[in-house]
Design a protein around this motif. Structure first.
Motif, PDB file in Angstrom:
ATOM      1  N   PHE A 156       0.825  -1.210   0.000  1.00  0.00           N
ATOM      2  CA  PHE A 156       0.000   0.000   0.000  1.00  0.00           C
ATOM      3  C   PHE A 156       0.858   1.258   0.000  1.00  0.00           C
ATOM      4  CE2 PHE A 156      -2.336   3.291   2.376  1.00  0.00           C
ATOM      5  CZ  PHE A 156      -3.491   3.386   1.602  1.00  0.00           C
ATOM      6  N   TYR A 157       1.784   1.329   0.942  1.00  0.00           N
ATOM      7  CA  TYR A 157       2.610   2.533   1.061  1.00  0.00           C
ATOM      8  C   TYR A 157       3.660   2.609  -0.034  1.00  0.00           C
ATOM      9  CZ  TYR A 157       0.572   3.600   5.600  1.00  0.00           C
ATOM     10  OH  TYR A 157      -0.298   3.925   6.597  1.00  0.00           O
ATOM     11  N   GLY A 158       4.187   1.472  -0.447  1.00  0.00           N
ATOM     12  CA  GLY A 158       5.225   1.482  -1.475  1.00  0.00           C
ATOM     13  C   GLY A 158       4.746   2.048  -2.790  1.00  0.00           C
ATOM     14  N   THR A 159       3.549   1.648  -3.217  1.00  0.00           N
ATOM     15  CA  THR A 159       3.019   2.154  -4.485  1.00  0.00           C
ATOM     16  C   THR A 159       2.649   3.633  -4.397  1.00  0.00           C
ATOM     17  OG1 THR A 159       0.847   1.301  -3.822  1.00  0.00           O
ATOM     18  CG2 THR A 159       2.156  -0.074  -5.281  1.00  0.00           C
ATOM     19  N   ILE A 160       2.105   4.042  -3.251  1.00  0.00           N
ATOM     20  CA  ILE A 160       1.732   5.453  -3.093  1.00  0.00           C
ATOM     21  C   ILE A 160       2.970   6.341  -3.111  1.00  0.00           C
ATOM     22  CG2 ILE A 160       0.809   7.136  -1.445  1.00  0.00           C
ATOM     23  CD1 ILE A 160      -1.295   5.127  -0.687  1.00  0.00           C
TER      24      ILE A 160
ATOM     25  N   LYS B 139       3.674   3.749 -16.398  1.00  0.00           N
ATOM     26  CA  LYS B 139       3.931   3.097 -15.117  1.00  0.00           C
ATOM     27  C   LYS B 139       2.949   3.536 -14.045  1.00  0.00           C
ATOM     28  CE  LYS B 139       8.892   2.428 -15.928  1.00  0.00           C
ATOM     29  NZ  LYS B 139      10.266   2.736 -15.450  1.00  0.00           N
ATOM     30  N   ASP B 140       2.544   4.801 -14.024  1.00  0.00           N
ATOM     31  CA  ASP B 140       1.673   5.308 -12.968  1.00  0.00           C
ATOM     32  C   ASP B 140       0.348   4.551 -12.875  1.00  0.00           C
ATOM     33  OD1 ASP B 140       3.644   7.021 -12.324  1.00  0.00           O
ATOM     34  OD2 ASP B 140       2.565   8.863 -12.788  1.00  0.00           O
TER      35      ASP B 140
ATOM     36  N   LEU C  30      -2.484  -1.360  -8.075  1.00  0.00           N
ATOM     37  CA  LEU C  30      -2.147  -2.178  -6.912  1.00  0.00           C
ATOM     38  C   LEU C  30      -2.885  -1.711  -5.669  1.00  0.00           C
ATOM     39  CD1 LEU C  30       1.702  -2.673  -7.413  1.00  0.00           C
ATOM     40  CD2 LEU C  30      -0.118  -4.319  -7.834  1.00  0.00           C
ATOM     41  N   TYR C  31      -2.926  -0.397  -5.417  1.00  0.00           N
ATOM     42  CA  TYR C  31      -3.554   0.058  -4.173  1.00  0.00           C
ATOM     43  C   TYR C  31      -5.019   0.439  -4.344  1.00  0.00           C
ATOM     44  CZ  TYR C  31      -3.177   5.081  -5.326  1.00  0.00           C
ATOM     45  OH  TYR C  31      -3.305   6.326  -5.908  1.00  0.00           O
ATOM     46  N   THR C  32      -5.495   0.640  -5.585  1.00  0.00           N
ATOM     47  CA  THR C  32      -6.905   0.968  -5.774  1.00  0.00           C
ATOM     48  C   THR C  32      -7.771  -0.254  -6.045  1.00  0.00           C
ATOM     49  OG1 THR C  32      -6.540   1.366  -8.149  1.00  0.00           O
ATOM     50  CG2 THR C  32      -6.398   3.281  -6.672  1.00  0.00           C
ATOM     51  N   VAL C  33      -7.192  -1.322  -6.555  1.00  0.00           N
ATOM     52  CA  VAL C  33      -7.973  -2.506  -6.937  1.00  0.00           C
ATOM     53  C   VAL C  33      -7.477  -3.762  -6.230  1.00  0.00           C
ATOM     54  CG1 VAL C  33      -8.802  -3.918  -8.849  1.00  0.00           C
ATOM     55  CG2 VAL C  33      -8.420  -1.477  -9.208  1.00  0.00           C
TER      56      VAL C  33
END
Length: 323
Positions: free
Chosen positions: A251-255, A270-271, A277-280
Motif C-alpha cells: 500500500f505505502y510502497g506504491t503510493i 507506469k503510474d 495495486l492500491y486501488t484494486v
C-alpha cells in the motif's frame, strides 16, 4: 469564482489502461472479476462481524470499518471504468473528475489511518493484554474512527479546493483509468507549485505519520513476541504480522512511488499500473489477508452461510404448509 467557470475545459478524456481492443477485453473481464470479489469479500466480512456477537470487539470493529472503506474505495474507480468500456465513452466532466478524485483520496486516507489504528490495537493486545479492555474502550474506538473520517475529509478537501482553482486551457487527455491528481496537475496551464508543495508537505505528513506509527507498533510487538517461550506461538504471531506488513508495504510502497517522486520521473505507462495495486488489488486482498485466515471469523462466516441455507430450505416448507 469556481474552477468550472475559470476553466475552458468542461470534460476530460480517460484513456484507461490500454488502447488495444484485445487487451481492453481482457482487462474488462479481469477488473470485473476483481471488483466482484472485492465487494463480495468485504460485504461478507461486514455481515459476519455484525451477525456474530462474539466478534463485537475493537479488533473486528476496525476490521468492519476497513472492509466498508475498501468496498467503497474500489467502487469509486472500477465501475466508472467498466461503464466507459461498455458504453464506449471515455469522457468525464470537470466536476465529476474532481468528485472522483475527492472520494478516491478520502478512502486512501481512511485505509491509511485504519491500518495504523489496527496496528495500535494489536500493539495493545500483545504488549498490554491485561489492560486491553480498559485501554481500547468503546469510546476510544469510536473516537479513533470518527477522527480518521474527519481528518481524511479535511485533508482531501484542501487538495480538491486547490485543484478547483487551477486553469485547464486546452489539453484534456488523462492517460489513466480515473482522475488522479498527478495527471491533472500535468494538464493544468496555470502555476501548480502550491499544489505540489502541499502534496509533498501536508500530504506526505498525512501518509507518513500513520506509517511511522505502524512501524513503531510492530517493533514493540516483535520485541514482545520474542520473549514468548513457545516456538509455535512465536511463529503464529510472526506469520500474522508478516501478512499485515506485506499489505502495508504494498500500500505505502506504491503510493510513495507514484506521488512522492519528482514530476520528471513519472511515466504515463507506469503510474496507472502502480495505482492499480492500491486501488484494486489491495482492497480485494484485504478480506483474505486480514480476515479469512482468522479462525473466529471463519466460524462466523460458516455460521452465516449455515443460517442462510437453513432459512432457504425452510421457506418452501412454510409455503407448502400455509397453502
Amino acid at each position: 469564482m469556481n474552477g468550472a467557470n475559470q476553466s475552458s475545459v468542461s470534460e476530460f478524456l480517460l484513456l484507461g489502461l490500454s488502447r488495444k481492443p484485445q487487451q481492453q477485453q481482457l482487462l474488462f473481464v479481469l477488473f470485473l472479476s476483481m471488483y466482484l470479489a472485492t465487494v463480495l469479500g468485504n460485504l461478507l466480512i461486514i455481515l459476519a462481524i455484525s451477525a456474530d456477537s462474539r466478534l463485537h470487539t475493537p479488533m473486528y470493529f476496525f476490521l468492519c470499518n476497513l472492509s466498508f472503506v475498501d468496498g467503497c474505495f474500489s467502487s469509486t474507480t472500477v465501475p466508472k471504468m467498466l461503464a466507459n468500456h461498455i458504453l464506449g465513452i471515455q469522457t468525464i466532466s470537470f466536476p465529476g473528475c474532481l468528485t472522483q478524485m475527492y472520494f478516491v483520496f478520502m478512502f486512501v486516507d481512511m485505509d491509511n489511518f485504519l491500518l495504523a489504528v489496527m496496528a495500535y490495537d494489536r500493539f495493545v493486545a500483545v504488549c498490554h493484554p491485561l489492560h486491553y479492555s480498559t485501554k481500547m474502550s468503546h469510546q476510544l474506538c469510536a473516537l479513533l474512527v470518527i477522527g480518521s473520517w474527519v481528518t481524511a475529509n479535511l485533508n482531501v478537501l484542501l487538495h480538491t479546493l486547490l485543484m478547483a482553482q487551477l486553469l485547464f486551457c486546452a489539453e484534456n487527455i488523462i492517460p489513466h483509468f480515473f482522475c488522479d491528481i498527478t495527471p491533472l496537475l500535468k494538464l493544468s496551464c496555470s502555476d501548480t507549485q502550491l499544489n505540489e508543495m502541499m502534496i509533498l508537505t501536508e500530504g506526505a505528513l498525512i501518509m507518513i505519520t500513520p506509517f511511522v506509527c505502524i512501524l513503531a507498533s510492530y517493533i514493540s510487538i516483535t520485541r514482545a513476541v520474542l520473549r514468548v517461550p513457545s516456538t509455535k506461538g512465536k511463529w503464529k504471531a510472526f506469520s500474522t504480522c508478516g501478512s499485515h506488513l506485506a499489505v502495508v508495504s504494498l500500500f505505502y510502497g506504491t503510493i510513495i512511488a507514484v506521488y512522492f517522486n519528482p514530476s520528471s520521473s513519472h511515466s504515463a505507462e507506469k503510474d496507472p499500473a502502480a495505482t492499480v495495486l492500491y486501488t484494486v488489488v489491495t482492497p480485494m486482498l484485504n478480506p483474505f489477508i486480514y480476515s479469512l485466515r482468522n479462525r473466529d471469523l471463519k466460524g462466523a462466516l460458516r455460521k452465516l452461510f449455515t443460517s442462510r441455507s437453513t432459512v432457504s430450505t425452510l421457506i418452501p416448507d412454510i409455503l407448502i404448509v400455509s397453502s
